[in-house]
Design a protein around this motif. Structure first.
Motif, PDB file in Angstrom:
ATOM      1  N   ALA A  74       0.839  -1.205   0.000  1.00 31.38           N
ATOM      2  CA  ALA A  74       0.000   0.000   0.000  1.00 31.38           C
ATOM      3  C   ALA A  74       0.871   1.251   0.000  1.00 31.38           C
ATOM      4  CB  ALA A  74      -0.927  -0.005   1.209  1.00 31.38           C
ATOM      5  N   ARG A  75       1.918   1.275   0.830  1.00 29.63           N
ATOM      6  CA  ARG A  75       2.809   2.438   0.879  1.00 29.63           C
ATOM      7  C   ARG A  75       3.586   2.599  -0.432  1.00 29.63           C
ATOM      8  NH1 ARG A  75       4.295   4.769   5.632  1.00 29.63           N
ATOM      9  NH2 ARG A  75       6.514   4.832   5.093  1.00 29.63           N
ATOM     10  N   LEU A  76       3.975   1.485  -1.045  1.00 32.25           N
ATOM     11  CA  LEU A  76       4.668   1.545  -2.341  1.00 32.25           C
ATOM     12  C   LEU A  76       3.749   2.115  -3.418  1.00 32.25           C
ATOM     13  CD1 LEU A  76       6.571  -1.863  -2.282  1.00 32.25           C
ATOM     14  CD2 LEU A  76       7.638   0.392  -2.439  1.00 32.25           C
ATOM     15  N   PHE A  77       2.488   1.669  -3.418  1.00 29.58           N
ATOM     16  CA  PHE A  77       1.527   2.183  -4.396  1.00 29.58           C
ATOM     17  C   PHE A  77       1.383   3.700  -4.259  1.00 29.58           C
ATOM     18  CE2 PHE A  77      -1.320  -1.735  -5.480  1.00 29.58           C
ATOM     19  CZ  PHE A  77      -0.239  -2.291  -6.133  1.00 29.58           C
ATOM     20  N   VAL A  78       1.182   4.150  -3.034  1.00 25.42           N
ATOM     21  CA  VAL A  78       0.982   5.580  -2.799  1.00 25.42           C
ATOM     22  C   VAL A  78       2.251   6.362  -3.143  1.00 25.42           C
ATOM     23  CG1 VAL A  78       0.535   7.295  -1.008  1.00 25.42           C
ATOM     24  CG2 VAL A  78      -0.827   5.214  -1.087  1.00 25.42           C
ATOM     25  N   ALA A  79       3.403   5.775  -2.870  1.00 25.71           N
ATOM     26  CA  ALA A  79       4.678   6.438  -3.166  1.00 25.71           C
ATOM     27  C   ALA A  79       4.866   6.668  -4.662  1.00 25.71           C
ATOM     28  CB  ALA A  79       5.841   5.614  -2.622  1.00 25.71           C
ATOM     29  N   GLY A  80       4.228   5.855  -5.498  1.00 22.05           N
ATOM     30  CA  GLY A  80       4.383   5.986  -6.939  1.00 22.05           C
ATOM     31  C   GLY A  80       3.506   7.049  -7.577  1.00 22.05           C
ATOM     32  N   LEU A  81       2.571   7.637  -6.823  1.00 20.52           N
ATOM     33  CA  LEU A  81       1.611   8.571  -7.417  1.00 20.52           C
ATOM     34  C   LEU A  81       2.266   9.871  -7.880  1.00 20.52           C
ATOM     35  CD1 LEU A  81      -1.451   8.100  -5.015  1.00 20.52           C
ATOM     36  CD2 LEU A  81      -1.267   7.369  -7.399  1.00 20.52           C
TER      37      LEU A  81
ATOM     38  N   ILE B 157      11.310   2.086   0.861  1.00 17.81           N
ATOM     39  CA  ILE B 157      10.163   2.516   0.059  1.00 17.81           C
ATOM     40  C   ILE B 157      10.646   3.431  -1.069  1.00 17.81           C
ATOM     41  CG2 ILE B 157       8.013   3.824   0.043  1.00 17.81           C
ATOM     42  CD1 ILE B 157       7.646   1.196   1.404  1.00 17.81           C
ATOM     43  N   TRP B 158      11.497   4.398  -0.724  1.00 18.04           N
ATOM     44  CA  TRP B 158      12.060   5.289  -1.735  1.00 18.04           C
ATOM     45  C   TRP B 158      12.855   4.486  -2.761  1.00 18.04           C
ATOM     46  CZ3 TRP B 158      16.830   6.174  -3.733  1.00 18.04           C
ATOM     47  CH2 TRP B 158      16.999   7.314  -4.525  1.00 18.04           C
ATOM     48  N   PHE B 159      13.624   3.511  -2.290  1.00 17.88           N
ATOM     49  CA  PHE B 159      14.461   2.720  -3.199  1.00 17.88           C
ATOM     50  C   PHE B 159      13.595   1.911  -4.164  1.00 17.88           C
ATOM     51  CE2 PHE B 159      17.048  -0.984  -4.405  1.00 17.88           C
ATOM     52  CZ  PHE B 159      18.172  -0.318  -4.905  1.00 17.88           C
ATOM     53  N   GLY B 160      12.424   1.471  -3.716  1.00 14.48           N
ATOM     54  CA  GLY B 160      11.523   0.733  -4.599  1.00 14.48           C
ATOM     55  C   GLY B 160      11.087   1.574  -5.789  1.00 14.48           C
ATOM     56  N   ILE B 161      10.748   2.854  -5.542  1.00 13.40           N
ATOM     57  CA  ILE B 161      10.357   3.743  -6.640  1.00 13.40           C
ATOM     58  C   ILE B 161      11.552   4.046  -7.535  1.00 13.40           C
ATOM     59  CG2 ILE B 161       9.342   5.971  -7.220  1.00 13.40           C
ATOM     60  CD1 ILE B 161       7.436   3.942  -5.864  1.00 13.40           C
TER      61      ILE B 161
ATOM     62  N   ILE C 283       9.540  13.867  -2.980  1.00 12.78           N
ATOM     63  CA  ILE C 283       8.654  13.545  -4.118  1.00 12.78           C
ATOM     64  C   ILE C 283       8.082  12.150  -3.945  1.00 12.78           C
ATOM     65  CG2 ILE C 283       8.587  13.134  -6.614  1.00 12.78           C
ATOM     66  CD1 ILE C 283      10.769  15.254  -6.916  1.00 12.78           C
ATOM     67  N   VAL C 284       8.888  11.250  -3.401  1.00 14.84           N
ATOM     68  CA  VAL C 284       8.466   9.862  -3.193  1.00 14.84           C
ATOM     69  C   VAL C 284       7.868   9.661  -1.813  1.00 14.84           C
ATOM     70  CG1 VAL C 284       9.264   7.468  -3.053  1.00 14.84           C
ATOM     71  CG2 VAL C 284      10.180   8.995  -4.817  1.00 14.84           C
ATOM     72  N   THR C 285       8.478  10.237  -0.800  1.00 14.06           N
ATOM     73  CA  THR C 285       8.145   9.871   0.585  1.00 14.06           C
ATOM     74  C   THR C 285       6.987  10.664   1.195  1.00 14.06           C
ATOM     75  OG1 THR C 285       9.831  11.426   1.410  1.00 14.06           O
ATOM     76  CG2 THR C 285      10.521   9.135   1.014  1.00 14.06           C
ATOM     77  N   TYR C 286       6.595  11.772   0.562  1.00 19.57           N
ATOM     78  CA  TYR C 286       5.579  12.627   1.192  1.00 19.57           C
ATOM     79  C   TYR C 286       4.266  11.883   1.443  1.00 19.57           C
ATOM     80  CZ  TYR C 286       2.130  16.294   1.886  1.00 19.57           C
ATOM     81  OH  TYR C 286       1.104  17.056   2.389  1.00 19.57           O
ATOM     82  N   LEU C 287       3.702  11.263   0.412  1.00 19.24           N
ATOM     83  CA  LEU C 287       2.401  10.594   0.565  1.00 19.24           C
ATOM     84  C   LEU C 287       2.469   9.376   1.495  1.00 19.24           C
ATOM     85  CD1 LEU C 287       0.767  10.860  -2.985  1.00 19.24           C
ATOM     86  CD2 LEU C 287       0.220  12.135  -0.920  1.00 19.24           C
ATOM     87  N   PRO C 288       3.486   8.485   1.374  1.00 17.66           N
ATOM     88  CA  PRO C 288       3.560   7.372   2.336  1.00 17.66           C
ATOM     89  C   PRO C 288       3.677   7.851   3.778  1.00 17.66           C
ATOM     90  CG  PRO C 288       5.005   6.961   0.473  1.00 17.66           C
ATOM     91  CD  PRO C 288       4.507   8.370   0.333  1.00 17.66           C
ATOM     92  N   ASP C 289       4.452   8.930   4.013  1.00 20.21           N
ATOM     93  CA  ASP C 289       4.561   9.467   5.373  1.00 20.21           C
ATOM     94  C   ASP C 289       3.225  10.027   5.846  1.00 20.21           C
ATOM     95  OD1 ASP C 289       7.204   8.776   5.394  1.00 20.21           O
ATOM     96  OD2 ASP C 289       7.959  10.799   4.983  1.00 20.21           O
ATOM     97  N   ALA C 290       2.480  10.638   4.919  1.00 19.75           N
ATOM     98  CA  ALA C 290       1.167  11.192   5.280  1.00 19.75           C
ATOM     99  C   ALA C 290       0.185  10.079   5.662  1.00 19.75           C
ATOM    100  CB  ALA C 290       0.611  12.012   4.131  1.00 19.75           C
ATOM    101  N   MET C 291       0.343   8.913   5.037  1.00 22.27           N
ATOM    102  CA  MET C 291      -0.540   7.780   5.370  1.00 22.27           C
ATOM    103  C   MET C 291      -0.374   7.323   6.812  1.00 22.27           C
ATOM    104  SD  MET C 291      -0.402   5.175   2.127  1.00 22.27           S
ATOM    105  CE  MET C 291      -1.469   3.978   2.928  1.00 22.27           C
ATOM    106  N   SER C 292       0.860   7.407   7.311  1.00 24.96           N
ATOM    107  CA  SER C 292       1.161   6.839   8.633  1.00 24.96           C
ATOM    108  C   SER C 292       0.937   7.839   9.760  1.00 24.96           C
ATOM    109  CB  SER C 292       2.615   6.352   8.656  1.00 24.96           C
ATOM    110  OG  SER C 292       3.509   7.398   8.316  1.00 24.96           O
ATOM    111  N   ARG C 293       0.509   9.076   9.440  1.00 24.30           N
ATOM    112  CA  ARG C 293       0.276  10.059  10.477  1.00 24.30           C
ATOM    113  C   ARG C 293      -1.020   9.810  11.216  1.00 24.30           C
ATOM    114  NH1 ARG C 293       1.925  15.114   6.640  1.00 24.30           N
ATOM    115  NH2 ARG C 293       4.166  14.723   6.604  1.00 24.30           N
TER     116      ARG C 293
END
Length: 433
Positions: free
Chosen positions: A173-180, A362-366, A423-433
């Protein structure tokens, strides 16, 4: 025997198997068995049985065949054609005009297929004859299609991100969001390139003879509504936490069947073809993942990844230097292997090094997906090039030349996410807040 010698022996053996035409999954398993038998004290048979059984019922992996099936269903319905017709009237006034249909069409279809090859095939079937008949330059038609189809690997639901997530035990889920955001950034880069080319040489782009008023444009855009609902339903369910990627994939399959049937172009025969094609693709990827898991286990027993990570750590390489070396490595590897193979072949060896220098997995995956996207448009093993060659019959080197600017745009995207990781980490970090 020293670790470098053992590593070279295993790497050489792998290339011998691959060059000999042995299936990738069997090549990985054979190298793993060889490593266990000659460079460890662990049992080959026991590790093979435990690894294959343990990784064959992964809940995360369930999303893979479902997303593939969703893409196969849409590929055989008229929804993709409706999407093209809905985009065209709105993009005719931009610099580059209908070439932007290739870019945005690929981006939209990528968001419902998860496959680069399926995106190239679907959009190419519609856009190549249409754009050629209107007098658009061949190099830009082929280049925008080959480059934009790589978005199928990045924009969720991405099959390769599922593979990476399963192989490295990261949240899909975090990888998907990181790709947006990176996916949207690539769409912007590709469209900007088309606009600049059109602005530099206005004679490249033919004038549009048919002009529609606002009411007619809105009417034509009605074909975008089903696809938009499907994308928002799947991605929205994941981002809001209502559904896991697997649950969202099941929802996507149900919605795609419903929309395909309502479109009036989807038959029982089409459904059976979609099921068989999805089963073939899913089994191939799952088999490769099992072989990769067995190789990862065997590498653990030999101690190579641990020692390699320790060695990298002692060298004191900065993350930037390591990423520069890895980028060259992945580009070269991508000349000979498809994207999924690159991911499963390298993650067990590369991840300890990546974690040792403090890079976010997560960043490395993108990052990895962006670099792998380059391999989709580089000969001799560029799958997008093969797909477009099959559609057009044009020499693959001509297609590769047309796609070269988009290779450099992908490289620019890698530089941008390296300099600005948010650019990659903003949305995944927002998910975990």
């Amino acid at each position: 025997m020293s670790d470098p010698v053992v590593g070279l022996i295993l790497l050489g053996l792998l290339f011998v198997f691959l060059a000999g035409g042995l299936w990738i999954a069997l090549s990985l398993s054979a190298v793993a068995a060889f490593a266990l038998a000659f460079f460890s004290n662990s049992s080959v048979g026991l590790n093979l049985a435990v690894t294959f059984w343990g990784h064959s019922h992964s809940w995360s992996l369930t999303a893979l065949p479902l997303f593939i099936l969703m893409g196969e269903i849409l590929l055989r319905s008229r929804l993709s054609k409706d999407m093209f017709n809905g985009l065209a009237p709105w993009l005719g006034g931009l610099p580059g005009r209908l070439l932007h249909v290739n870019v945005l069409g690929c981006a939209i279809f990528a968001a419902v297929s998860g496959s680069s090859a399926a995106t190239a095939a679907t959009i190419g079937k519609m856009s190549i004859p249409e754009l050629k008949s209107r007098g658009y330059p061949e190099s830009l038609i082929l280049g925008t299609l080959a480059g934009s189809a790589t978005l199928g690997l990045l924009i969720p639901p991405s099959i390769i991100l599922i593979v990476y997530g399963v192989a490295t035990e990261q949240s899909i889920a975090r990888l998907f969001v990181a790709g947006l955001i990176p996916g949207a950034m690539l769409v912007g880069l590709f469209s900007a390139y088309v606009a600049v080319r059109a602005w530099m040489d206005p004679t490249l782009i033919p004038a549009e003879s048919i002009k529609l008023n606002l009411k007619e444009k809105v009417w034509e855009a009605r074909g975008l509504i089903p696809v938009a609902l499907l994308i928002s339903g799947v991605i929205g369910a994941i981002y809001t936490g209502i559904a896991s990627p697997t649950d969202a994939a099941a929802l996507g399959v149900l919605l795609s069947i419903l929309l395909a049937v309502l479109s009036g172009s989807f038959t029982r025969s089409d459904f059976m073809d979609a099921l068989l094609s999805a089963a073939r693709t899913s089994c191939m990827i799952a088999f490769i993942l099992l072989g990769a898991a067995f190789l990862a286990v065997s590498m653990g027993f030999t101690g190579l990844p641990r020692n390699l990570a320790s060695w990298i750590g002692e060298m004191g390489l900065s993350p930037y230097v390591l990423l520069a070396v890895l980028t060259i490595f992945f580009i070269v590897l991508g000349l000979f292997l498809d994207g999924i193979s690159v991911v499963v072949l390298t993650t067990s060896i590369i991840m300890p090094m990546v974690l040792a220098v403090g890079i976010d997995p997560i960043w490395f995956g993108i990052y990895l997906v962006l670099v792998v996207e380059m391999s989709q448009i580089t000969p001799p093993v560029g799958f997008n090039l093969f797909v477009i060659q099959g559609l057009t019959g044009i020499d693959i080197l001509r297609i590769a030349k047309a796609a070269l600017p988009f290779f450099f745009l992908l490289l620019l995207a890698v530089v941008l996410i390296t300099l600005f990781p948010q650019i990659v980490t903003y949305l995944p970090d927002a998910m975990s807040r």
